[in-house]
Design an enzyme around this catalytic site. Structure first.
Site, short mmCIF file in Angstrom:
data_model
loop_
_atom_site.label_atom_id
_atom_site.label_comp_id
_atom_site.label_asym_id
_atom_site.label_seq_id
_atom_site.Cartn_x
_atom_site.Cartn_y
_atom_site.Cartn_z
N CYS A 94 30.08 34.17 38.07
CA CYS A 94 29.97 35.58 37.66
C CYS A 94 28.99 35.77 36.49
O CYS A 94 28.16 36.68 36.52
CB CYS A 94 31.30 36.10 37.16
SG CYS A 94 32.58 36.11 38.33
N CYS A 139 67.89 41.49 26.50
CA CYS A 139 68.00 42.89 26.13
C CYS A 139 69.06 43.06 25.04
O CYS A 139 70.16 42.49 25.14
CB CYS A 139 68.38 43.69 27.37
SG CYS A 139 68.71 45.42 27.02
N HIS A 183 48.07 44.63 38.43
CA HIS A 183 49.22 43.73 38.33
C HIS A 183 49.91 43.85 36.97
O HIS A 183 50.53 42.91 36.50
CB HIS A 183 48.80 42.29 38.64
CG HIS A 183 48.37 42.13 40.08
ND1 HIS A 183 47.68 41.04 40.56
CD2 HIS A 183 48.54 42.95 41.15
CE1 HIS A 183 47.45 41.20 41.86
NE2 HIS A 183 47.94 42.35 42.24
N CYS A 227 72.07 45.37 26.93
CA CYS A 227 72.96 44.87 27.98
C CYS A 227 72.90 43.36 28.16
O CYS A 227 73.59 42.82 29.02
CB CYS A 227 72.64 45.57 29.31
SG CYS A 227 71.18 44.92 30.13
N CYS A 251 63.83 45.64 29.87
CA CYS A 251 64.98 44.91 30.41
C CYS A 251 64.90 45.03 31.94
O CYS A 251 64.63 46.11 32.46
CB CYS A 251 66.27 45.52 29.88
SG CYS A 251 67.72 44.90 30.74
N SER A 279 40.08 35.78 44.96
CA SER A 279 40.20 35.23 46.31
C SER A 279 40.66 36.31 47.29
O SER A 279 40.72 36.06 48.48
CB SER A 279 41.21 34.07 46.30
OG SER A 279 42.48 34.56 45.88
N PRO A 328 42.45 29.52 33.09
CA PRO A 328 42.34 29.06 34.49
C PRO A 328 42.63 30.18 35.47
O PRO A 328 43.39 31.11 35.15
CB PRO A 328 43.42 27.97 34.60
CG PRO A 328 44.36 28.23 33.48
CD PRO A 328 43.60 28.93 32.40
N ASP A 329 42.00 30.11 36.65
CA ASP A 329 42.40 31.09 37.67
C ASP A 329 43.66 30.57 38.35
O ASP A 329 44.29 29.63 37.85
CB ASP A 329 41.24 31.39 38.64
CG ASP A 329 40.83 30.20 39.47
OD1 ASP A 329 41.55 29.18 39.45
OD2 ASP A 329 39.79 30.27 40.14
N PHE A 330 44.04 31.14 39.47
CA PHE A 330 45.31 30.74 40.08
C PHE A 330 45.14 29.72 41.20
O PHE A 330 45.86 28.74 41.27
CB PHE A 330 46.04 31.99 40.63
CG PHE A 330 46.45 32.92 39.53
CD1 PHE A 330 47.65 32.75 38.87
CD2 PHE A 330 45.61 33.94 39.11
CE1 PHE A 330 48.01 33.58 37.83
CE2 PHE A 330 45.96 34.79 38.08
CZ PHE A 330 47.17 34.60 37.43
N ARG A 331 44.14 29.98 42.07
CA ARG A 331 44.11 29.22 43.32
C ARG A 331 42.97 28.22 43.45
O ARG A 331 42.86 27.58 44.50
CB ARG A 331 44.08 30.20 44.50
CG ARG A 331 45.36 30.99 44.61
CD ARG A 331 45.39 32.03 45.68
NE ARG A 331 46.66 32.75 45.62
CZ ARG A 331 46.91 33.74 44.76
NH1 ARG A 331 45.98 34.13 43.91
NH2 ARG A 331 48.09 34.32 44.73
N GLN A 365 43.02 42.66 38.62
CA GLN A 365 44.32 42.00 38.88
C GLN A 365 44.74 41.21 37.66
O GLN A 365 45.82 40.62 37.64
CB GLN A 365 44.17 41.04 40.06
CG GLN A 365 43.84 41.73 41.36
CD GLN A 365 43.35 40.75 42.40
OE1 GLN A 365 44.12 40.21 43.19
NE2 GLN A 365 42.06 40.50 42.43
N ASN A 366 43.90 41.17 36.65
CA ASN A 366 44.15 40.27 35.52
C ASN A 366 45.13 40.86 34.51
O ASN A 366 45.14 42.07 34.27
CB ASN A 366 42.83 39.91 34.84
CG ASN A 366 41.90 39.19 35.80
OD1 ASN A 366 42.36 38.67 36.82
ND2 ASN A 366 40.63 39.15 35.49
N GLY A 421 35.17 37.41 41.26
CA GLY A 421 36.17 36.49 40.72
C GLY A 421 37.55 36.64 41.30
O GLY A 421 38.53 36.51 40.58
N ASP A 453 45.16 39.42 31.44
CA ASP A 453 44.66 38.93 30.15
C ASP A 453 44.11 40.05 29.27
O ASP A 453 43.78 39.84 28.11
CB ASP A 453 43.60 37.84 30.36
CG ASP A 453 42.44 38.29 31.25
OD1 ASP A 453 42.09 39.49 31.24
OD2 ASP A 453 41.86 37.43 31.95
#
Ligand code: OAD
Length: 343
Positions: free
Chosen positions: A246, A158, A127, A161, A135, A201, A34-37, A107-108, A199, A110
């Protein structure tokens, strides 16, 4: 749309064409992700079960520090390797084969550009990705095998820590990778034949401004279900806007270019690799671990790479001691024409 596709095809076919892509989740919806928006089907409208204060919190670093569970609920599902690339991903790869691809800003997370065989020199994962895990406090790296093992028992911490660890996906509140800024510094000064935006927004910054910063000598193309950002607010006369699916647009475009067979070959060869039992392509394109067991996928890869080596005299990927990284390099060198000639 047809006249715009014809124009796009003629630009792509022009002498010394240079193509740059800016893509988002919409190029992967045909893969089942699925896309986000998008209303109703987008990830953000389906997160009620996580009880988030706002949908984007799932990728918000401050929220993650307090409540990592939401992200980890999605992480296993989102971890790359479960999905096959779309026609659009393979079209990007085809541009690489045709030596017209100059860059693909995605931006993907995947990693389907990598799975389709686009070389990492061309890809900017703006992204971030699941390639590495760190960590959030002491920044010690955790290998993906340990991470996945720990994930089965709860939220991984981690080993040094005890703070939370997370993949190097860029969360809201975090900086984009240096590669993004370094390459954009260079690419923003270059003239391309076409910039294909697809693809997305274009709602997330700084990625959203890239198409507006592209040289005025470059023809901008939008292939998306909806018009967005600069294409709506500050359109250029030369823009080619196609409100379409697309893959549907790619089908028509390759027809016009006479590249249907080339695209099909890439898709078929790609399927042979990916549909093998192990998640060879992605994992190994991420890791330099030399002690991998020979999986069915690797065997297929070796056979294919050997064939490529015979045809193209590249490296020596048929040898059993060749690292998987080298194999990938061999696979990336598949020459469509020679594979077709051998069929
Ligand atoms: P969005 O969900 O915001 O936008 C996807 C766009 O693709 C929408 O305009 C859809 O209409 C369109 N679309 C969907 N399927 C399509 C198809 N088959 N053909 C054509 N268009 C289609 O996704 P992004 O713009 O990628 O951040 O979102 C940007 C960032 O927001 C993501 O990288 C993510 C999110 O927060 C992180 O993961 C860190």
């Amino acid at each position: 749309m047809d006249s715009k596709l014809k124009k796009l095809a003629s630009l792509i076919k022009s002498k010394d064409a240079k193509v740059i892509f800016f893509v988002g989740a919409g190029i992967s919806t045909n893969c089942g992700i699925p896309d986000f928006r998008s209303p109703k089907t987008g990830l953000y409208s389906n997160l009620q079960k996580l009880n988030l204060p706002f949908p984007e919190a799932v990728f918000d670093i401050n929220y993650f520090k307090r409540n990592p569970k939401a992200f980890y609920t999605l992480a296993e599902e989102m971890y790359p390797g479960k999905y096959l690339p779309s026609k659009f991903h393979y079209f990007i790869r085809l541009c690489q084969e045709k030596k017209i691809l100059k860059r693909c800003y995605t931006q993907n997370i995947d990693a389907l550009e990598r799975v389709a065989g686009v070389h990492e020199d061309y890809i900017v994962e703006a992204h971030g990705s699941f390639a590495k895990i760190h960590c959030i406090k002491c920044h010690t790296e955790m290998d993906s095998v340990t991470w996945k093992k720990l994930m089965k028992k709860g939220i991984p911490r981690c080993q040094k820590c005890k703070s939370y660890v997370k993949p190097d996906i860029v969360f809201f509140g975090e900086s984009l990778p240096a590669k993004f800024f370094d390459l954009w510094e260079k690419d923003s000064k270059d003239d391309f034949t076409v910039a294909i935006v697809a693809g997305t927004s274009l709602e997330v910054y700084p990625f959203a401004v890239l198409p507006s910063e592209i040289s005025s000598k470059t023809t901008r193309v939008l292939i998306n279900r909806e018009i967005c950002a600069d294409f709506e607010d500050c359109p250029r006369k030369s823009d080619l806007v196609m409100l379409a699916d697309c893959d549907h647009a790619v089908n028509k475009l390759v027809d016009l270019l006479g590249w249907q067979d080339d695209l099909e070959i890439l898709i078929e060869e790609g399927k042979k690799l990916i549909e093998s039992p192990a998640t060879f392509t992605l994992e190994d394109s991420y890791t330099t671990d030399k002690k991998k067991k020979t999986s069915e996928a690797e065997k297929t890869a070796r056979a294919l790479a050997k064939k490529v080596a015979e045809v193209e005299k590249v490296a020596t990927p048929g040898k059993d001691d060749t690292s998987v990284d080298e194999l990938i390099k061999g696979i990336e060198k598949i020459d469509i024409k020679s594979v077709r000639a051998k069929k």
